[in-house]
Design an enzyme around this catalytic site. Structure first.
Site, mmCIF file in Angstrom:
data_model
loop_
_atom_site.group_PDB
_atom_site.id
_atom_site.type_symbol
_atom_site.label_atom_id
_atom_site.label_comp_id
_atom_site.label_asym_id
_atom_site.label_seq_id
_atom_site.Cartn_x
_atom_site.Cartn_y
_atom_site.Cartn_z
ATOM 1 N N ASP A 174 67.536 14.069 7.581
ATOM 2 C CA ASP A 174 68.154 15.105 8.723
ATOM 3 C C ASP A 174 67.312 15.573 9.867
ATOM 4 O OD1 ASP A 174 69.447 17.215 9.690
ATOM 5 O OD2 ASP A 174 70.096 18.134 7.893
ATOM 6 N N HIS A 175 67.959 14.971 10.990
ATOM 7 C CA HIS A 175 66.860 15.007 12.256
ATOM 8 C C HIS A 175 66.969 16.512 12.723
ATOM 9 C CE1 HIS A 175 64.436 13.055 14.958
ATOM 10 N NE2 HIS A 175 65.200 11.863 15.158
ATOM 11 N N ARG A 176 67.513 17.354 12.132
ATOM 12 C CA ARG A 176 67.411 18.684 12.543
ATOM 13 C C ARG A 176 66.128 19.380 12.238
ATOM 14 N NH1 ARG A 176 73.335 20.412 10.481
ATOM 15 N NH2 ARG A 176 72.650 19.476 8.712
#
Length: 209
Positions: A174-176
């Site tokens: 999850d790049h967030r």
């Protein structure tokens, strides 16, 4: 793995698979890069990071029914990071066995933080799975195989060229909440552990006596 299973065979204690060892390396890798176990959520309309202490390792288990149709179950081993290797190995086999028998409890699907999926068992070389809600990462392992250009060669030619089998591992994150460098560091840790760094195999040997 051959040494481990020769030892276990003498004691009639079953077998350790490649996936057991890879799963253990994933747990060790997360302990070095704990951000891989984080989660994303929205609270009061604002994005937040969930920082978790325990790793609930989800296992993607392929179930083939009698009519040939397939389904995927993903129960998890709760607080897998608190187990030693022997405990983890037994918990892993137990959850797979009960999933195949259909006796798994619904609570065992709740709270997964990181998942391992192993499409390599059916010959897939590389896979990029999608994340489920609440999970920070899902790790996919490919088949342990020679690269495509060598697969049709005779065993004697492969041996004379000194070519080894390889396995691809992908990390969908999850790049967030997880940066690419963190995922890269995590994969690097797994690579080093499987090559025997940080006493990886010595610890397993000790746990299995």
């Amino acid at each position: 793995r051959i040494l481990i299973n020769q030892h276990l065979q003498k004691k009639n204690e079953g077998k350790v698979s490649f996936t057991h060892l890879i799963s253990w390396a994933i747990l060790k890798g997360i302990s070095k890069v704990p951000s891989m176990n984080n989660g994303f959520t929205v609270m009061d309309g604002k994005p937040n990071i969930i920082i978790r202490k325990n790793i609930n390792l989800g296992l993607a288990i392929d179930i083939e029914r009698k009519d040939g149709t397939r389904s995927l179950l993903v129960p998890n081993i709760k607080a897998a990071n608190k187990l030693n290797f022997k405990q983890f190995w037994k918990a892993y086999d137990d959850i797979v066995l009960r999933s195949r028998k259909g006796t798994i409890d619904p609570s065992e699907f709740v709270g997964t933080t990181v998942t391992l999926t192993n499409p390599g068992t059916i010959g897939t070389v590389s896979s990029i799975p999608r994340l489920m809600i609440g999970q920070g990462a899902i790790i996919a392992t490919g088949a342990i195989q020679y690269n495509a250009e060598y697969q049709a060669m005779s065993p004697s030619t492969i041996s004379s060229l000194g070519i080894s089998k390889v396995m691809n591992i992908s990390s969908t994150y999850d790049h967030r909440i997880i940066q690419g460098a963190e995922s890269g560091k995590f994969l690097s840790e797994i690579n080093d552990l499987l090559l025997g760094n940080d006493g990886f195999y010595e610890e397993i040997f000790n746990e299995l006596k």
